[in-house]
Scaffold this motif. Structure first.
Motif, PDB file in Angstrom:
ATOM      1  N   ILE A   1       0.839  -1.203   0.000  1.00  0.00           N
ATOM      2  CA  ILE A   1       0.000   0.000   0.000  1.00  0.00           C
ATOM      3  C   ILE A   1       0.878   1.258   0.000  1.00  0.00           C
ATOM      4  N   PHE A   2       1.883   1.286   0.865  1.00  0.00           N
ATOM      5  CA  PHE A   2       2.768   2.453   0.945  1.00  0.00           C
ATOM      6  C   PHE A   2       3.467   2.714  -0.386  1.00  0.00           C
ATOM      7  N   LEU A   3       4.096   1.685  -0.939  1.00  0.00           N
ATOM      8  CA  LEU A   3       4.825   1.878  -2.191  1.00  0.00           C
ATOM      9  C   LEU A   3       3.882   2.205  -3.342  1.00  0.00           C
ATOM     10  N   GLY A   4       2.742   1.539  -3.384  1.00  0.00           N
ATOM     11  CA  GLY A   4       1.779   1.811  -4.445  1.00  0.00           C
ATOM     12  C   GLY A   4       1.269   3.236  -4.408  1.00  0.00           C
ATOM     13  N   VAL A   5       0.830   3.680  -3.245  1.00  0.00           N
ATOM     14  CA  VAL A   5       0.321   5.050  -3.106  1.00  0.00           C
ATOM     15  C   VAL A   5       1.431   6.059  -3.396  1.00  0.00           C
ATOM     16  N   THR A   6       2.617   5.816  -2.884  1.00  0.00           N
ATOM     17  CA  THR A   6       3.735   6.738  -3.081  1.00  0.00           C
ATOM     18  C   THR A   6       4.090   6.872  -4.553  1.00  0.00           C
ATOM     19  N   PHE A   7       4.133   5.766  -5.276  1.00  0.00           N
ATOM     20  CA  PHE A   7       4.509   5.832  -6.687  1.00  0.00           C
ATOM     21  C   PHE A   7       3.385   6.414  -7.543  1.00  0.00           C
ATOM     22  N   VAL A   8       2.135   6.144  -7.216  1.00  0.00           N
ATOM     23  CA  VAL A   8       1.030   6.789  -7.927  1.00  0.00           C
ATOM     24  C   VAL A   8       1.109   8.297  -7.704  1.00  0.00           C
TER      25      VAL A   8
END
Length: 175
Positions: free
Chosen positions: A33-40
């Motif tokens: 979730i953290f990496l996904g949200v951060t990269f989006v």
């Protein structure tokens, strides 16, 4: 009569294992979730920043690349980006967006994580290479954060898991 503190958690019958087993199964979800949200967010931020996608000027990808060129570990990579800074900016932004969406949805998660790791590696070798001490540069930490998802994928709460389950049902459970 002695009273002890109960250390087990309620797990529904037939689910197998204790709370530690369940916690371990979901351990990668916060990272995903953290990496996904951060990269989006990073991709959208670049795509909506009119200054970033320019060859030169304050806040432009071109000026940033020229600034880090001599201090990067791989100047040839920066030179490649400098051939078309706006094109490179769009490639990074769209790559971050694709990686983030794939990670959040759990779709082709290992491939998305590999893309995230490669983006982080390229940024570490160029933009944050000169950080001193090295741990001030966050791109190295992002690179390391992607590696568990490259190795494990998204076994739960993901489109990958849903597709794997459907494939097993179709093939009689042999995949």
């Amino acid at each position: 009569m002695t009273h002890g503190m109960r250390t087990d958690a309620h797990i529904s019958p037939g689910s197998g294992g204790d709370w530690r087993d369940h916690a371990a199964r979901y351990a990668l979800l916060p990272l995903r979730i953290f990496l996904g949200v951060t990269f989006v967010y990073a991709g959208l931020d670049k795509l909506t920043d009119s200054a970033f996608m320019k060859d030169s000027g304050a806040g432009s990808v071109g000026d940033m690349m020229r600034t880090v060129r001599d201090s990067s570990a791989v100047p040839a990579l920066v030179d490649l980006a400098l051939k078309n800074p706006p094109g490179f900016g769009y490639a990074i932004a769209l790559g971050e967006l694709a990686v983030g969406i794939g990670t959040l949805l759990g779709l082709l998660t290992r491939l998305a994580a590999l893309g995230g790791a490669l983006i982080s590696l390229s940024l570490w070798l160029t933009v944050s290479w000169a950080s001193d001490p090295y741990y001030y540069g966050n791109d190295l930490a992002y690179l390391m954060a992607w590696l568990p998802l490259v190795l494990a994928g998204a076994p739960l709460l993901s489109l990958d898991a849903l597709l794997r389950t459907r494939r097993r049902r179709r093939t009689g459970g042999y995949r």
